[in-house]
Scaffold this motif. Structure first.
Motif, short mmCIF file in Angstrom:
data_model
loop_
_atom_site.label_atom_id
_atom_site.label_comp_id
_atom_site.label_asym_id
_atom_site.label_seq_id
_atom_site.Cartn_x
_atom_site.Cartn_y
_atom_site.Cartn_z
N MET A 152 34.20 86.12 5.59
CA MET A 152 33.50 86.80 6.14
C MET A 152 32.85 86.24 7.49
O MET A 152 32.45 84.94 7.48
N VAL A 153 32.94 86.98 8.87
CA VAL A 153 32.30 86.34 9.75
C VAL A 153 31.01 86.77 10.02
O VAL A 153 30.62 87.92 9.87
N LEU A 154 30.26 85.55 10.11
CA LEU A 154 28.69 85.84 10.21
C LEU A 154 28.31 85.93 11.37
O LEU A 154 27.10 86.19 11.77
N ASP A 155 28.81 85.19 12.37
CA ASP A 155 28.34 85.24 13.92
C ASP A 155 29.27 84.94 14.88
O ASP A 155 30.40 84.37 14.55
N LEU A 156 29.29 85.38 15.92
CA LEU A 156 29.84 85.33 17.03
C LEU A 156 29.36 85.21 18.44
O LEU A 156 28.33 85.58 18.69
N THR A 157 29.38 83.88 18.88
CA THR A 157 28.65 83.83 20.27
C THR A 157 29.58 83.93 21.31
O THR A 157 30.69 84.64 21.38
N VAL A 182 32.87 81.39 19.81
CA VAL A 182 32.95 80.70 18.83
C VAL A 182 32.46 81.73 17.77
O VAL A 182 31.58 82.18 17.63
N LEU A 183 33.35 81.67 16.53
CA LEU A 183 33.10 82.42 15.10
C LEU A 183 32.77 81.39 14.15
O LEU A 183 33.11 80.48 13.88
N HIS A 184 31.36 82.02 13.64
CA HIS A 184 31.17 81.16 12.44
C HIS A 184 31.54 82.12 11.21
O HIS A 184 31.03 83.31 11.05
N ALA A 185 32.25 81.51 10.18
CA ALA A 185 32.67 82.28 9.25
C ALA A 185 32.47 81.46 7.77
O ALA A 185 32.33 80.25 7.84
N VAL A 186 32.51 82.27 6.55
CA VAL A 186 32.26 81.53 5.44
C VAL A 186 33.47 82.20 4.43
O VAL A 186 33.69 83.36 4.78
N ALA A 200 33.45 76.70 11.65
CA ALA A 200 33.17 77.18 13.25
C ALA A 200 34.51 77.45 13.52
O ALA A 200 35.35 76.33 13.49
N ILE A 201 34.86 78.56 14.28
CA ILE A 201 36.24 78.47 15.09
C ILE A 201 36.22 79.11 16.35
O ILE A 201 35.41 79.97 16.69
#
Lengths: 142, 480, 418
Positions: free
Chosen positions: C85-90, C94-98, C106-107
């Protein structure tokens, strides 16, 4: 006269079809005339449904898959929540069957069990309900 | 006697009584009619902690509201309940409202409400720029706030259970008999005897009272309907926004919730004790009233309507007393607004009454007065990773809208008061509370409940008894 | 933090097609993040046929259509990470996923393709009055229960909304032994495809009530009755027209909403008419290097169009990664009479052929689509039939675009003289 809606294209012409001569009026194109006549003479449908997967178990007693393959998107090993080992396999008739036989086809589909591994196109019920259609899998089940 | 005290009803009032009584060496039992706690008025109200200027000076409502509001912050901190002290504004939108505000201000002073201020138009708009330009001023109550009412109830009840109280769910009291030195209560799950009984049965508390021959009050259930809007609307206002009260109630309010949504409502319509249906007229009224105070609210972003039933009574005050008809039987009844605000003070009040009636109180030695719930989305990256390494289920997001993981759902299913329904899980961890309203996660939550509680998925309910979700399997049965 | 050239958010038909198209443009480091436990998205539960007529020239079911793309992806080195699940996109991609296996991570992505799809509108979104009993499902949730989990949600069913999912579910429930009593549509016309009205309702004698809606829901525990009323021209219920249906299930097929919470977090501009990002002709959002396609951009009727649009986004993301940017100034598209939105919403003056997707506001017969440069008509397309439920598209060739003088093009519907 029977009134039907043409589904050949999105326009949805209201066709009038003579029940004896199968003559069609109200069609905007020749395809409508063909559809109208066929729909009265011998209407056919593709049936899609699911069949029970043998040994998938109920949700509370679902076995966990031993391995996973991230590339195919198959299950992850760690105590999954989703329907990992599917409980149902989607199927279809591989060609349209007579409309009047839909519920007969469903009765046969409801009785059959699928045992993995199964590949798309595998025949689960040949000549379902005495038609020339076969019930085939529409998903791989490794 | 099975118990020293039996509490009937586990809404927020009953739960607070249980929480306070569990601090002492007592045999304590809570009987709840529903299959979960907080399943009546407690789960469907404005979720407001009121300042305390509304009740008439000298009433129990006035005293307990101000006291309860003062206790709320510390209680919520101890028990890990979402609470925000964001303050409230009562708006003046017409000339005659100015007088009402002055009356409320004077009442508030008499009730001991801290920090009350009458604000002029400019200061009001400076605090809340999205208010109607017609606003003339406001009464500001800095002690007011918002809370998660069902989690407050759950936290109180859980703490009582962890300290030895016995909670029986799906145990409606159907009859009460006097016995030598106490009472015998009948439920479908058997009889329970106790020396003392506390009636916290909410909208049904008059029916419970009648079971011991006490017909001194009648509940007049009053429905309130609400809109719950998407988080995209959650910053439309920052304070709790009231309009001037009328005899029918405190009027339609607009407030952020502790979850970050916007809550709008309620109206006030007499009804039956469990009628939680929404009506077109009620919803139209709420919508129109709210827009008078906050014209910009986008009702397109509504995610849920609901209705709650207030336990209003034929009295002007809370009914917190020993029954004249049945000594040893106590009422915490007619707990209407500001009942939630007063809740932390209701337990101690009952405790005093029980002690006065002869209940011996001895403090427990190892009382647990704390509670922690892991909320995954609030953790730091390192904390998230640590949890996932320990149990990978903490890394699987089940509810996308509220970012609730499988770990949280599994944890709540093994908590002191495990939920037995999809909405029970929702009230505990927030799964299904978001904009898709469980459209995506509902089936998966059901599956996890079935797995963890060892039941068939078709047995999992939406909420209370009878709210079945699935009627069976396709293909006429199980695959086994 | 890990790094990837291209990260695709969503492994449904849009994400799979976009990733494959980028692969074919020589992007070799592609990661698809999928929140469900398998790729294929909503197609996995759409077991009915009717997919792929445009794309594969044959009629496939949803799982078959998805399967074809998954098989193609397997032949590449594209990675699909499920349960993620991607929780955040900056804003700097930068994607924050869990996920259960990778934990919280962070990707950093060279380019991002948004392909998160859409969700269903709920009872709350349209404020249906009545009791809070169980037995009210969005059609898609019921579809998942029925087709993937193998459970029946009820035996006597009323369906609100004549969108395609609702119609499809009418047939599915009937074939599984339930009685579907009625399909109720607020508008005077159906929101679904005609073939579905015929094959899902008419085949089973299920009545369709146009210009009707649900005005009450009754039931103490489980749903017991729904009340359906006729509505007037302002869509207000007409008193005295109530019909009561005894049923245990109400399915809602009342519209879909693109899921743009991540896009909004990243500050990407959203078009309030589509509820999707505002995009250029290459499906690039206003955040450079971030593209959008499929139902997250605008709700489609046909998955074939989703695939086509997503290939465009994949090709554009590859071009972006290879340093090629579209040239020319901005030309905006304006919705004229009868047009409710267009995708894209703007394009570059130097664009090659511009394919424009849009929806009309009404049912039209023998009407025309006009494209105007200021007051001057630059193109006109005749249509015998147009409906809001059927997405329209037109192609404007380069020669035509080259003639555009202004920086605004208007698309409008010209009604046939009555």
């Amino acid at each position: 006269m029977k009134e039907i809606i043409c589904i050949t294209c999105p326009k949805g012409c209201h066709l009038k079809v003579d029940e004896e001569t199968f003559a069609v009026t109200g069609n905007a194109c020749p395809r409508g005339a063909v559809y109208g006549a066929n729909e009265l003479r011998s209407p056919v449908r593709v049936v899609t449904s699911t069949v029970i997967v043998e040994d998938a178990g109920t949700s509370s007693a679902r076995p966990q898959t031993p391995d996973c393959d991230s590339r195919t998107g198959n299950a992850c090993p760690c105590k999954p929540a989703g329907a990992v080992l599917a409980r149902r396999l989607p199927v279809k008739t591989d060609r349209p069957i007579p409309k009047g036989k839909m519920f007969e086809v469903m009765a046969e589909i409801n009785r059959v069990r699928a045992t993995p591994p199964i590949k798309v196109g595998d025949v689960l019920i040949p000549h379902v309900a005495g038609t020339d259609g076969n019930v085939v899998a529409t998903k791989n089940l490794p | 006697m099975d118990f020293d005290v039996v509490i009937i009803g586990c809404g927020v009032a009953g739960a607070d009584c249980a929480y306070e009584l569990a601090k002492y060496d007592l045999r304590l039992c809570v009987l709840e009619a529903s299959n979960d706690v907080a399943n009546g008025t407690t789960k469907a109200n404005s979720a407001i902690v009121h300042g305390g200027y509304d009740p008439l000076p000298g009433t129990k409502m006035a005293r307990l509201n101000v006291r309860g509001t003062a206790m709320m912050g510390e209680l919520c901190r101890k028990l890990d309940v979402p609470y925000r002290n964001n303050g409230s504004l009562v708006l003046s939108l017409a000339e005659e409202d100015d007088e009402t505000l002055r009356t409320l201000y004077a009442q508030g002073l008499a009730n001991g409400v801290p920090g009350l201020e009458l604000l002029d138009r400019e200061r009001t708009l400076a605090l809340e720029p999205n208010l109607s330009p017609a606003v003339r001023g406001a009464l500001f109550a800095p002690s007011a706030g918002i809370v998660n009412p069902w989690e407050l109830c759950l936290a109180l009840a859980e703490t009582a259970v962890r300290n030895g109280a016995e909670l029986r769910l799906s145990a409606p009291v159907t009859a009460i008999r006097r016995t030598a030195g106490g009472f015998c209560l009948s439920t479908p799950k058997g009889e329970v005897t106790a020396r003392y009984v506390v009636n916290c049965a909410g909208t049904f508390s008059d029916r419970i009272a009648a079971m011991v021959g006490d017909r001194s009050f009648a509940i007049r259930p009053t429905k309130g309907e609400y809109f719950l809007l998407d988080k995209s609307e959650g910053t439309r206002v920052d304070h709790v926004i009231f309009q001037c009260p009328t005899p029918a109630g405190k009027g339609v309010l607009v407030t952020p919730t502790v979850h970050g949504n916007l809550l709008v409502g309620p109206n006030a319509v007499p009804t039956g004790p469990d009628d939680t249906a929404n009506t077109p007229a009620g919803m139209d009224y709420v919508r129109a009233s709210a827009l008078r105070a906050v014209p910009g609210i986008s009702f397109r972003d509504n995610i849920r309507n609901f209705a709650g039933v207030r336990a209003n009574s034929d009295r002007d005050d809370f009914i917190l007393t020993e029954s004249a008809a049945a000594p040893g039987f106590f009422h915490a009844a007619g707990i209407k607004s500001p009942g939630l605000s007063a809740a932390p003070a209701i337990g101690p009040e009952l405790l005093d009454l029980l002690e006065g009636a002869g209940l011996k109180l001895k403090k427990k030695e190892n009382y647990i007065d704390s509670r922690r719930r892991v909320r995954f989305h609030e953790l730091s990256d390192e904390e998230k990773n640590a949890l996932i390494r320990e149990d990978p289920r903490w890394g699987r997001v089940i509810c996308r809208c509220e970012t609730v993981t499988e770990g949280e759902i599994v944890a709540c299913l093994h908590s002191p008061i495990p939920p037995v329904s999809v909405n029970g899980v929702k009230r505990r961890v927030g799964a299904g509370m978001g904009r898709c309203q469980g459209g995506f996660c509902g089936p998966r939550v059901q599956e996890i409940i079935a797995r963890e509680l060892g039941m068939d998925q078709t047995e999992v309910l939406m909420d209370w008894e009878g709210t079945w979700v699935l009627c069976g399997e396709t293909k006429g049965g199980s695959a086994l | 933090m890990t790094e990837h050239e291209l990260v695709v958010i969503g492994g449904g038909p849009a994400g799979l097609a976009a990733a494959l198209a980028a692969w074919e443009q020589d992007v070799r480091d592609i990661l698809i993040l999928e929140r469900d436990n398998q790729a294929g998205g909503i197609l996995n539960q759409c077991i009915h046929n009717g997919f792929g007529l445009h794309r594969f020239q044959e009629e496939l079911t949803g799982p078959e259509y998805a399967g074809r793309f998954i098989d193609l992806v397997k032949q590449t080195d594209i990675q699909i990470r499920t349960d993620t699940m991607v929780l955040d996109l900056t804003r700097d991609r930068v994607l924050h996923a869990v996920s259960p296996r990778q934990g919280y991570e962070a990707i950093r992505a060279g380019a991002v393709i948004l392909a998160m799809g859409c969700r269903e509108r709920t009872r709350g979104a349209i404020s249906i009055p009545g009791a809070r009993c169980s037995g009210i499902f969005t059609a898609g949730a019921a579809q998942r229960f029925l087709n993937m989990e193998g459970y029946m949600v009820g035996k006597r069913v009323v369906i609100l909304g004549s969108g395609d999912i609702g119609l499809i579910m009418a047939r599915r429930m009937t074939l599984e032994g339930a009685k579907v009593l009625a399909c109720v549509e607020l508008m005077p016309y159906s929101g679904g495809l005609t073939r579905n009205i015929v094959q899902c309702l008419n085949d089973f004698d299920i009545p369709l009530y146009l210009s009707h809606t649900v005005t009450d829901i009754r039931g103490k525990n489980r749903l017991e009755q729904v009340v359906v009323s006729q509505v007037d021209g302002n869509r207000s219920p007409i008193p005295g027209t109530e019909m009561v249906f005894d049923c245990d299930t109400l399915l809602l097929s009342v519209g879909l909403l693109p899921e743009n919470e991540l896009s909004r977090q990243a500050g990407i501009e959203i078009d309030p008419r589509t509820n999707g990002p505002l995009v250029w002709e290459n499906r690039e959002t206003d955040l450079p290097g971030v593209f959008a396609c499929g139902n997250v951009l605008h709700v489609h009727d046909l998955v074939d169009y989703v695939s086509a649009e997503s290939e465009q986004a994949g090709i554009a993301a590859a071009a972006y990664l290879h340093g090629n940017r579209p040239a020319g100034g901005e030309i905006r598209l304006v919705n004229g009479t009868g047009v409710s939105y267009t995708v894209p919403q703007h394009f570059h003056r130097e664009a090659e052929t511009l394919e424009l997707f849009f929806r009309v506001r009404n049912i039209y017969r023998n009407a025309a689509i006009r494209v105007l440069d200021g007051d001057a008509q630059i193109a006109r397309f005749k249509r015998e039939h147009m409906a809001p439920g059927e997405m329209e598209n037109i192609k404007l060739p380069k020669v035509l675009l080259d003639r555009v003088r202004g920086n605004v093009l208007t698309v409008e519907i010209e009604e046939a003289p009555v």
